[in-house]
Scaffold this motif. Structure first.
Motif, PDB file in Angstrom:
ATOM      1  N   GLN A   1     -15.404  19.759  97.672  1.00 32.82           N
ATOM      2  CA  GLN A   1     -14.171  20.564  97.795  1.00 32.82           C
ATOM      3  C   GLN A   1     -13.019  20.447  96.741  1.00 32.82           C
ATOM      4  OE1 GLN A   1     -13.600  19.486 101.927  1.00 32.82           O
ATOM      5  NE2 GLN A   1     -14.796  20.887 102.502  1.00 32.82           N
ATOM      6  N   THR A   2     -12.315  21.386  96.829  1.00 29.74           N
ATOM      7  CA  THR A   2     -11.273  21.603  95.753  1.00 29.74           C
ATOM      8  C   THR A   2     -10.394  19.923  95.830  1.00 29.74           C
ATOM      9  OG1 THR A   2      -9.717  22.511  97.328  1.00 29.74           O
ATOM     10  CG2 THR A   2     -10.774  23.866  95.799  1.00 29.74           C
ATOM     11  N   ASP A   3     -10.086  19.423  96.802  1.00 30.29           N
ATOM     12  CA  ASP A   3      -9.303  18.407  97.192  1.00 30.29           C
ATOM     13  C   ASP A   3     -10.114  16.775  96.867  1.00 30.29           C
ATOM     14  OD1 ASP A   3     -10.488  18.665  99.486  1.00 30.29           O
ATOM     15  OD2 ASP A   3      -8.931  18.196 100.780  1.00 30.29           O
ATOM     16  N   ASN A   4     -11.412  17.144  96.686  1.00 29.97           N
ATOM     17  CA  ASN A   4     -12.132  15.831  96.404  1.00 29.97           C
ATOM     18  C   ASN A   4     -11.681  15.177  95.134  1.00 29.97           C
ATOM     19  OD1 ASN A   4     -15.046  17.315  97.869  1.00 29.97           O
ATOM     20  ND2 ASN A   4     -13.765  15.693  98.903  1.00 29.97           N
ATOM     21  N   ASN A   5     -11.948  13.933  94.891  1.00 25.63           N
ATOM     22  CA  ASN A   5     -11.238  13.419  93.808  1.00 25.63           C
ATOM     23  C   ASN A   5     -12.394  13.474  92.753  1.00 25.63           C
ATOM     24  OD1 ASN A   5     -13.222  11.235  94.188  1.00 25.63           O
ATOM     25  ND2 ASN A   5     -11.381  10.226  95.315  1.00 25.63           N
ATOM     26  N   LEU A   6     -12.397  13.335  91.721  1.00 26.23           N
ATOM     27  CA  LEU A   6     -13.554  13.494  90.552  1.00 26.23           C
ATOM     28  C   LEU A   6     -14.441  12.480  90.697  1.00 26.23           C
ATOM     29  CD1 LEU A   6     -11.455  14.552  87.159  1.00 26.23           C
ATOM     30  CD2 LEU A   6     -12.652  15.918  88.986  1.00 26.23           C
TER      31      LEU A   6
ATOM     32  N   LEU B   1     -15.891  24.357  96.845  1.00 24.23           N
ATOM     33  CA  LEU B   1     -15.090  25.161  98.193  1.00 24.23           C
ATOM     34  C   LEU B   1     -13.771  24.679  98.622  1.00 24.23           C
ATOM     35  CD1 LEU B   1     -18.584  25.444 100.061  1.00 24.23           C
ATOM     36  CD2 LEU B   1     -18.016  26.959  98.425  1.00 24.23           C
ATOM     37  N   ASP B   2     -13.180  25.559  99.205  1.00 25.02           N
ATOM     38  CA  ASP B   2     -11.895  25.150 100.219  1.00 25.02           C
ATOM     39  C   ASP B   2     -12.299  24.481 101.236  1.00 25.02           C
ATOM     40  OD1 ASP B   2     -12.128  27.228 101.597  1.00 25.02           O
ATOM     41  OD2 ASP B   2     -10.441  28.369 101.080  1.00 25.02           O
ATOM     42  N   ASN B   3     -11.498  24.063 102.070  1.00 27.44           N
ATOM     43  CA  ASN B   3     -11.710  23.522 103.456  1.00 27.44           C
ATOM     44  C   ASN B   3     -12.304  24.539 104.363  1.00 27.44           C
ATOM     45  OD1 ASN B   3     -11.085  20.874 102.492  1.00 27.44           O
ATOM     46  ND2 ASN B   3      -8.832  21.421 102.941  1.00 27.44           N
ATOM     47  N   ASP B   4     -12.323  25.642 104.092  1.00 32.45           N
ATOM     48  CA  ASP B   4     -12.742  26.701 105.181  1.00 32.45           C
ATOM     49  C   ASP B   4     -13.906  27.279 104.566  1.00 32.45           C
ATOM     50  OD1 ASP B   4     -10.399  26.401 106.750  1.00 32.45           O
ATOM     51  OD2 ASP B   4      -9.092  27.918 105.344  1.00 32.45           O
ATOM     52  N   GLY B   5     -14.340  26.984 103.424  1.00 29.18           N
ATOM     53  CA  GLY B   5     -15.717  27.482 102.922  1.00 29.18           C
ATOM     54  C   GLY B   5     -15.619  28.649 102.196  1.00 29.18           C
ATOM     55  N   HIS B   6     -14.529  28.722 101.710  1.00 30.23           N
ATOM     56  CA  HIS B   6     -14.258  29.801 100.590  1.00 30.23           C
ATOM     57  C   HIS B   6     -14.519  29.249  99.259  1.00 30.23           C
ATOM     58  CE1 HIS B   6     -11.364  31.351 103.649  1.00 30.23           C
ATOM     59  NE2 HIS B   6     -11.785  32.431 103.462  1.00 30.23           N
TER      60      HIS B   6
ATOM     61  N   TYR C   1     -15.960  33.952 101.444  1.00 29.65           N
ATOM     62  CA  TYR C   1     -17.064  32.579 101.851  1.00 29.65           C
ATOM     63  C   TYR C   1     -18.216  32.692 100.926  1.00 29.65           C
ATOM     64  CZ  TYR C   1     -14.056  32.798 106.087  1.00 29.65           C
ATOM     65  OH  TYR C   1     -13.096  32.412 107.005  1.00 29.65           O
ATOM     66  N   PHE C   2     -18.468  31.345 100.942  1.00 31.34           N
ATOM     67  CA  PHE C   2     -19.524  31.071  99.865  1.00 31.34           C
ATOM     68  C   PHE C   2     -20.894  31.303 100.931  1.00 31.34           C
ATOM     69  CE2 PHE C   2     -22.359  27.675  98.411  1.00 31.34           C
ATOM     70  CZ  PHE C   2     -22.765  28.108  97.249  1.00 31.34           C
ATOM     71  N   LYS C   3     -21.984  32.097 100.456  1.00 26.27           N
ATOM     72  CA  LYS C   3     -22.972  32.334 101.293  1.00 26.27           C
ATOM     73  C   LYS C   3     -24.184  31.502 100.577  1.00 26.27           C
ATOM     74  CE  LYS C   3     -21.320  34.978 104.258  1.00 26.27           C
ATOM     75  NZ  LYS C   3     -21.205  34.404 105.594  1.00 26.27           N
ATOM     76  N   GLY C   4     -24.236  31.054  99.429  1.00 23.78           N
ATOM     77  CA  GLY C   4     -25.152  30.548  98.698  1.00 23.78           C
ATOM     78  C   GLY C   4     -25.345  30.559  97.101  1.00 23.78           C
ATOM     79  N   ILE C   5     -26.489  30.418  96.681  1.00 14.60           N
ATOM     80  CA  ILE C   5     -26.731  31.001  95.425  1.00 14.60           C
ATOM     81  C   ILE C   5     -28.069  31.379  94.958  1.00 14.60           C
ATOM     82  CG2 ILE C   5     -25.255  28.961  94.512  1.00 14.60           C
ATOM     83  CD1 ILE C   5     -27.782  27.340  94.015  1.00 14.60           C
ATOM     84  N   VAL C   6     -28.120  32.244  94.134  1.00 13.01           N
ATOM     85  CA  VAL C   6     -29.523  32.790  93.488  1.00 13.01           C
ATOM     86  C   VAL C   6     -29.757  32.113  92.076  1.00 13.01           C
ATOM     87  CG1 VAL C   6     -30.634  34.877  92.747  1.00 13.01           C
ATOM     88  CG2 VAL C   6     -28.673  35.091  94.452  1.00 13.01           C
TER      89      VAL C   6
END
Length: 163
Positions: A28-33, A51-56, A124-129
């Protein structure tokens, strides 16, 4: 634009292209390195979604982006890992696709990337290809297209040379 037989064969495996968000390693964006460094090290990937805290979907973070922060004055400063946040170093302008079925756009993005994030119209993040899944389909395509479609071999030996 793909020719119809190629598009049809690639779409047969489209269900397998998406690796769903709930099993994709991310931070998440607010995690530390430090946290991001541990996650990247554990999963043995060089880059993961942020991701942000809401899954974006917000971007990507990579080992090189983190290790670059640790290098200062010919020394390795690991304390910086606790001080800086992922949002301070991540890639922000990341190209994504909205639909797994957008094979052509995804393929173009995979030329330079091992995976492409799938993000819906609300962000919203759905996954990766992954490139790996696409390559499996291309392998199938190259071995099966001649069995499933009548292919006509053209003789280019007498055609005009490339200009």
């Amino acid at each position: 634009m793909f020719i119809k037989p190629v598009e049809d064969m690639l779409m047969r495996n489209a269900d397998h292209y998406l690796i769903p968000a709930d099993i994709v390693a991310n931070v998440q964006t607010d995690n530390n390195l430090y946290h991001a460094f541990l996650v990247l090290t554990k999963v043995k990937y060089s880059k993961i979604p942020v991701l942000d805290n809401d899954g974006h979907f917000e971007g990507l973070v990579s080992l090189p982006l983190i290790t670059e922060q640790m290098l200062s004055d010919d020394q390795l400063n690991v304390d910086i890992l606790m001080q800086k946040r992922v949002c301070d170093v991540m890639e922000h302008d990341v190209r994504t696709v909205e639909q797994v079925s957008d094979i052509e756009a995804t393929l173009h993005l995979m030329i330079d990337n091992p995976f492409v994030p799938v993000v819906d119209h609300e962000g919203y993040f759905k996954g990766i290809v992954t490139r790996r899944e696409f390559m499996k389909s291309f392998n199938f395509l190259t071995h099966e297209i001649g069995k499933q479609y009548d292919m006509i071999e053209k003789d280019f030996s007498n055609s005009e040379k490339a200009k």
